[in-house]
Design a protein around this motif. Structure first.
Motif, PDB file in Angstrom:
ATOM      1  N   GLY A  19     -14.212 -24.258   4.449  1.00 40.14           N
ATOM      2  CA  GLY A  19     -12.853 -24.558   3.986  1.00 40.14           C
ATOM      3  C   GLY A  19     -12.532 -23.817   2.704  1.00 40.14           C
ATOM      4  O   GLY A  19     -11.421 -23.307   2.524  1.00 40.14           O
ATOM      5  N   SER A  20     -13.499 -23.717   1.818  1.00 43.44           N
ATOM      6  CA  SER A  20     -13.268 -22.991   0.569  1.00 43.44           C
ATOM      7  C   SER A  20     -13.114 -21.494   0.823  1.00 43.44           C
ATOM      8  O   SER A  20     -12.240 -20.831   0.269  1.00 43.44           O
ATOM      9  N   ALA A  21     -13.976 -20.960   1.693  1.00 45.85           N
ATOM     10  CA  ALA A  21     -13.941 -19.517   1.943  1.00 45.85           C
ATOM     11  C   ALA A  21     -12.683 -19.108   2.710  1.00 45.85           C
ATOM     12  O   ALA A  21     -12.021 -18.130   2.374  1.00 45.85           O
ATOM     13  N   VAL A  22     -12.357 -19.874   3.756  1.00 48.36           N
ATOM     14  CA  VAL A  22     -11.199 -19.514   4.572  1.00 48.36           C
ATOM     15  C   VAL A  22      -9.933 -19.964   3.859  1.00 48.36           C
ATOM     16  O   VAL A  22      -9.652 -21.149   3.749  1.00 48.36           O
ATOM     17  N   GLY A  23      -9.220 -18.999   3.322  1.00 48.72           N
ATOM     18  CA  GLY A  23      -8.020 -19.364   2.567  1.00 48.72           C
ATOM     19  C   GLY A  23      -6.950 -18.308   2.751  1.00 48.72           C
ATOM     20  O   GLY A  23      -6.946 -17.565   3.738  1.00 48.72           O
ATOM     21  N   LEU A  24      -6.079 -18.235   1.777  1.00 47.71           N
ATOM     22  CA  LEU A  24      -4.976 -17.288   1.881  1.00 47.71           C
ATOM     23  C   LEU A  24      -5.482 -15.860   2.018  1.00 47.71           C
ATOM     24  O   LEU A  24      -4.870 -15.036   2.690  1.00 47.71           O
ATOM     25  N   GLY A  25      -6.624 -15.574   1.397  1.00 44.17           N
ATOM     26  CA  GLY A  25      -7.190 -14.225   1.464  1.00 44.17           C
ATOM     27  C   GLY A  25      -7.454 -13.799   2.896  1.00 44.17           C
ATOM     28  O   GLY A  25      -7.301 -12.631   3.256  1.00 44.17           O
ATOM     29  N   ASN A  26      -7.852 -14.749   3.736  1.00 47.21           N
ATOM     30  CA  ASN A  26      -8.141 -14.413   5.130  1.00 47.21           C
ATOM     31  C   ASN A  26      -6.861 -14.147   5.907  1.00 47.21           C
ATOM     32  O   ASN A  26      -6.842 -13.402   6.863  1.00 47.21           O
ATOM     33  N   ILE A  27      -5.783 -14.823   5.524  1.00 43.42           N
ATOM     34  CA  ILE A  27      -4.559 -14.695   6.305  1.00 43.42           C
ATOM     35  C   ILE A  27      -3.676 -13.574   5.775  1.00 43.42           C
ATOM     36  O   ILE A  27      -3.196 -12.748   6.532  1.00 43.42           O
ATOM     37  N   TYR A 100      -2.683 -21.814 -10.287  1.00 40.00           N
ATOM     38  CA  TYR A 100      -1.656 -20.977  -9.651  1.00 40.00           C
ATOM     39  C   TYR A 100      -1.653 -21.080  -8.122  1.00 40.00           C
ATOM     40  O   TYR A 100      -0.632 -20.876  -7.481  1.00 40.00           O
ATOM     41  N   TYR A 101      -2.806 -21.437  -7.557  1.00 44.40           N
ATOM     42  CA  TYR A 101      -2.830 -21.683  -6.111  1.00 44.40           C
ATOM     43  C   TYR A 101      -1.869 -22.820  -5.771  1.00 44.40           C
ATOM     44  O   TYR A 101      -1.275 -22.855  -4.698  1.00 44.40           O
ATOM     45  N   SER A 102      -1.724 -23.775  -6.693  1.00 43.81           N
ATOM     46  CA  SER A 102      -0.862 -24.931  -6.402  1.00 43.81           C
ATOM     47  C   SER A 102       0.589 -24.486  -6.229  1.00 43.81           C
ATOM     48  O   SER A 102       1.361 -25.115  -5.508  1.00 43.81           O
ATOM     49  N   VAL A 229     -16.029 -10.321  -1.888  1.00 47.47           N
ATOM     50  CA  VAL A 229     -16.147 -11.199  -3.074  1.00 47.47           C
ATOM     51  C   VAL A 229     -15.063 -12.266  -3.022  1.00 47.47           C
ATOM     52  O   VAL A 229     -15.318 -13.463  -3.171  1.00 47.47           O
ATOM     53  N   PHE A 230     -13.831 -11.838  -2.754  1.00 53.13           N
ATOM     54  CA  PHE A 230     -12.710 -12.763  -2.769  1.00 53.13           C
ATOM     55  C   PHE A 230     -12.781 -13.740  -1.600  1.00 53.13           C
ATOM     56  O   PHE A 230     -12.646 -14.947  -1.747  1.00 53.13           O
ATOM     57  N   SER A 231     -13.016 -13.167  -0.422  1.00 47.13           N
ATOM     58  CA  SER A 231     -12.924 -13.971   0.779  1.00 47.13           C
ATOM     59  C   SER A 231     -14.032 -15.022   0.874  1.00 47.13           C
ATOM     60  O   SER A 231     -13.802 -16.153   1.285  1.00 47.13           O
ATOM     61  N   LEU A 232     -15.241 -14.632   0.476  1.00 46.48           N
ATOM     62  CA  LEU A 232     -16.330 -15.612   0.563  1.00 46.48           C
ATOM     63  C   LEU A 232     -16.413 -16.492  -0.686  1.00 46.48           C
ATOM     64  O   LEU A 232     -17.332 -17.274  -0.831  1.00 46.48           O
ATOM     65  N   SER A 233     -15.460 -16.370  -1.595  1.00 48.10           N
ATOM     66  CA  SER A 233     -15.475 -17.102  -2.875  1.00 48.10           C
ATOM     67  C   SER A 233     -16.823 -16.912  -3.588  1.00 48.10           C
ATOM     68  O   SER A 233     -17.471 -17.878  -3.986  1.00 48.10           O
ATOM     69  N   LEU A 234     -17.238 -15.639  -3.732  1.00 44.00           N
ATOM     70  CA  LEU A 234     -18.536 -15.372  -4.364  1.00 44.00           C
ATOM     71  C   LEU A 234     -18.434 -15.423  -5.875  1.00 44.00           C
ATOM     72  O   LEU A 234     -17.419 -15.030  -6.450  1.00 44.00           O
ATOM     73  N   GLY A 235     -19.502 -15.857  -6.501  1.00 43.76           N
ATOM     74  CA  GLY A 235     -19.588 -15.785  -7.961  1.00 43.76           C
ATOM     75  C   GLY A 235     -18.600 -16.685  -8.657  1.00 43.76           C
ATOM     76  O   GLY A 235     -18.202 -16.435  -9.784  1.00 43.76           O
ATOM     77  N   MET A 236     -18.151 -17.746  -7.977  1.00 49.25           N
ATOM     78  CA  MET A 236     -17.136 -18.596  -8.595  1.00 49.25           C
ATOM     79  C   MET A 236     -17.719 -19.938  -8.990  1.00 49.25           C
ATOM     80  O   MET A 236     -16.983 -20.845  -9.346  1.00 49.25           O
ATOM     81  N   SER A 237     -18.996 -20.100  -8.855  1.00 50.62           N
ATOM     82  CA  SER A 237     -19.695 -21.350  -9.128  1.00 50.62           C
ATOM     83  C   SER A 237     -19.319 -22.456  -8.128  1.00 50.62           C
ATOM     84  O   SER A 237     -19.730 -23.595  -8.282  1.00 50.62           O
ATOM     85  N   ILE A 238     -18.552 -22.090  -7.104  1.00 48.89           N
ATOM     86  CA  ILE A 238     -18.193 -23.086  -6.082  1.00 48.89           C
ATOM     87  C   ILE A 238     -19.380 -23.295  -5.141  1.00 48.89           C
ATOM     88  O   ILE A 238     -19.820 -24.423  -4.907  1.00 48.89           O
ATOM     89  N   ALA A 239     -19.910 -22.171  -4.621  1.00 50.61           N
ATOM     90  CA  ALA A 239     -21.055 -22.273  -3.717  1.00 50.61           C
ATOM     91  C   ALA A 239     -22.201 -22.993  -4.439  1.00 50.61           C
ATOM     92  O   ALA A 239     -22.879 -23.855  -3.867  1.00 50.61           O
ATOM     93  N   SER A 336     -11.675 -26.900  -3.435  1.00 51.54           N
ATOM     94  CA  SER A 336     -12.982 -26.467  -3.947  1.00 51.54           C
ATOM     95  C   SER A 336     -12.897 -25.982  -5.386  1.00 51.54           C
ATOM     96  O   SER A 336     -13.897 -25.961  -6.091  1.00 51.54           O
ATOM     97  N   THR A 337     -11.699 -25.602  -5.817  1.00 51.91           N
ATOM     98  CA  THR A 337     -11.605 -24.970  -7.140  1.00 51.91           C
ATOM     99  C   THR A 337     -11.720 -25.954  -8.292  1.00 51.91           C
ATOM    100  O   THR A 337     -11.880 -25.557  -9.426  1.00 51.91           O
ATOM    101  N   ILE A 338     -11.639 -27.243  -8.006  1.00 51.00           N
ATOM    102  CA  ILE A 338     -11.742 -28.221  -9.085  1.00 51.00           C
ATOM    103  C   ILE A 338     -13.179 -28.727  -9.240  1.00 51.00           C
ATOM    104  O   ILE A 338     -13.561 -29.243 -10.290  1.00 51.00           O
TER     105      ILE A 338
HETATM  106  N1  PFF Z   1     -11.873 -17.497  -0.559  1.00 52.79           N
HETATM  107  C1  PFF Z   1     -10.490 -17.840  -0.596  1.00 52.79           C
HETATM  108  C2  PFF Z   1      -9.702 -16.936   0.305  1.00 52.79           C
HETATM  109  O1  PFF Z   1     -10.245 -16.032   0.923  1.00 52.79           O
HETATM  110  O2  PFF Z   1      -8.521 -17.128   0.368  1.00 52.79           O
HETATM  111  C3  PFF Z   1      -9.873 -17.668  -1.913  1.00 52.79           C
HETATM  112  C4  PFF Z   1     -10.414 -18.433  -3.016  1.00 52.79           C
HETATM  113  C5  PFF Z   1     -10.871 -19.715  -2.875  1.00 52.79           C
HETATM  114  C6  PFF Z   1     -10.440 -17.847  -4.194  1.00 52.79           C
HETATM  115  C7  PFF Z   1     -11.338 -20.380  -3.934  1.00 52.79           C
HETATM  116  C8  PFF Z   1     -10.894 -18.505  -5.256  1.00 52.79           C
HETATM  117  C9  PFF Z   1     -11.341 -19.759  -5.111  1.00 52.79           C
HETATM  118  F1  PFF Z   1     -11.799 -20.389  -6.184  1.00 52.79           F
END
Ligand code: PFF
Length: 495
Positions: A19-27, A100-102, A229-239, A336-338
């Motif tokens: 759910g965190s990885a699949v986001g606006l970046g994928n679409i 800003y996602y909000s 990096v963006f799509s998999l939410s890498l290096g964001m401390s989320i994983a 996931s960002t919180i």
């Molecule tokens: N990985 C998400 C996407 O591909 O849309 C974007 C994303 C999620 C970016 C969570 C940053 C974040 F903290």
């Protein structure tokens, strides 16, 4: 449930991470990146980026998070107490993304309603930029408040609060188990329908038409690494945070592979849908696909409504489904960002999950009102560029140094391998995370900084500096405030 911050099952963990990885970046990002970087030929750098960076780096973030079973800030402090500052930097940066996602979620919420009656009218471009956002390129636009956007954003914040303030499994865990599969199912419906549209094959031929000559260009390799990096939410401390919530018997290596696969599957599927629809539009309007393609908000809020306008009755089904998909994808990512900041605060200041979430959500909602002004769209673009091109790439480099070098992640190899039902890690993994990744990302980072400085307008530079001051300042405050939790210095380790 024994612990309020523990997944109820491995399934919740995997689905929440997907759910965190699949986001606006994928679409809205991936289809464009694929198209503009060599089409079919892009798959070579894309697969290399997943194998060389996506999977090895995710294993690193997961492995260390899982080992510590505690928040990012607490673990970094345990690795070296002088570095606590770095432990707050990423969670704060990711929380800035949340704010800003909000706004994007709010816009999309408005479009879900509009799509039932094509409320954007005959000219979707004017509706989006002028009627809805009242876009102003001057800072004085900060003074004109747009109540409709504010209300839509507040609805999003209430939904987020409703899910996040509960215990992890009964909120995020449960919701991920419903929303993530729902997201995939709706996406399949949309894509299957899009593929049947007349002209779909025109769009797909454009999309995949391979330009092999580009493989020798550095930019397409950078684009592939940037996308991953963006799509998999890498290096964001989320994983990291999600893995620290895992139960003791998780097979992290196999989880990582499932998540990377699901993410790629989704974004490639989205690309099929987007380009079939563009092909249809091209056939209807006689405009070449190349002149229709867009990414980001332009694709979702202008091109799609334009297509729905010519689609007839079907648009009343496809429109709401499409905007709902974007909403679900955005919602499961924003949730996931919180988590990293919330868990770090709980650990340091001894507050409950529920109280921490409530406070953070109120703070986030108040700050987010800057995006409900006529200058909000511009600010959003500036903050997004700062966070993605500067702050987060820096985070990936920092994680490589702190985790691979200082923490010495090689000591996790046997432990991770002993639970793995699929691949086993070897020396190659350390070579990637210690050398190849920091060097490569370092190059991309310097390139990105250079771009921002050279191409920014004066206003953008001002906002970049303001963002940097807020990020570094908030990080400093969290670091110097005295801990209230006696446990702050006892980060338990599993290995
Ligand atoms: N990985 C998400 C996407 O591909 O849309 C974007 C994303 C999620 C970016 C969570 C940053 C974040 F903290």
């Amino acid at each position: 449930m024994t612990d309020k911050n523990e997944w109820g099952s491995n399934l919740s963990f995997i689905l929440a991470m997907i759910g965190s990885a699949v986001g606006l970046g994928n679409i809205w990002r991936y289809p464009y990146v694929l198209y503009s970087n060599g089409g079919g030929a892009f798959y070579i750098p894309y697969i290399v980026a997943i194998l060389l960076m996506g999977i090895p780096f995710l294993i690193l973030e997961y492995g260390v998070g899982y080992n510590f079973k505690s928040s990012f800030a607490k673990a970094v402090r345990k690795i070296n107490s002088k570095w606590e500052y770095l432990g707050w930097f990423l969670p704060v940066a990711v929380f800035m993304i949340m704010i800003y996602y909000s706004a994007i979620l709010g816009w999309d919420g408005i479009y879900i309603v509009l799509s039932f009656f094509k409320g954007w009218g005959a000219d979707p471009n004017t509706y989006f930029t002028t009627t809805l956002l009242q876009s102003s390129t001057s800072m004085s636009g900060l003074l004109s408040f747009i109540p409709l956007i504010a209300v839509a954003m507040l609805v999003g914040w209430v939904i987020i609060w409703f899910i996040s303030h509960r215990d992890l499994e009964s909120g995020l865990g449960k919701v991920s188990k419903v929303l993530v599969p729902a997201l995939f199912v709706i996406m399949v419906l949309i894509v299957v329908f899009s593929l049947t549209l007349p002209g779909a094959s025109i769009g797909l031929a454009e999309l995949f038409n391979p330009d092999w000559s580009l493989l020798g260009h550095f930019e397409i390799w950078m684009a592939a690494f940037g996308q991953i990096v963006f799509s998999l939410s890498l290096g964001m401390s989320i994983a990291f945070t999600y893995a620290s919530y895992a139960k003791d018997d998780a097979d992290l290596i196999t989880n990582t592979i499932s998540i990377a696969l699901a993410n790629s599957l989704f974004e490639n599927f989205a690309a099929l849908g987007v380009f079939s629809i563009l092909g249809y539009m091209s056939l209807q309007s006689g405009t070449a696909v190349a002149n229709l393609v867009e990414q980001g908000t332009g694709l979702v809020f202008i091109v799609y409504p334009t297509v729905f306008n010519v689609l007839g009755q079907w648009a009343y089904a496809l429109g709401p489904l499409f905007f709902l998909t974007v909403y679900l994808a955005g919602l499961t990512s924003i949730l996931s960002t919180i988590e990293p900041l919330s868990f770090s605060i709980q650990n340091k200041f001894g507050l409950s999950r529920s109280k921490t979430m409530t406070i953070l959500i109120i703070v986030g909602a108040v700050i987010s009102m800057i995006y409900a002004t006529a200058y909000g769209g511009s600010v959003l673009g500036y903050v997004d560029t700062f966070i993605n091109q500067i702050a987060l790439l820096f985070g990936v480099i920092v994680e490589c140094i702190v985790f691979a070098w200082i923490f010495n992640a090689d000591k996790l190899i046997d432990f991770l391998n002993s639970r793995s039902r699929t691949i086993k890690l070897g020396k190659w993994w350390m070579i990637i995370v210690k050398y190849i990744l920091p060097i490569f990302i370092g190059i991309v980072w310097i390139g990105g900084m250079f771009d921002v400085v050279m191409q920014s307008s004066f206003d953008q530079l001002i906002f970049t500096v303001i963002c940097a001051v807020i990020l570094l300042g908030a990080t400093l405050i969290f670091t110097v405030l005295p801990a209230k939790n006696p446990d702050w210095d006892n980060a338990e380790e599993r290995v």
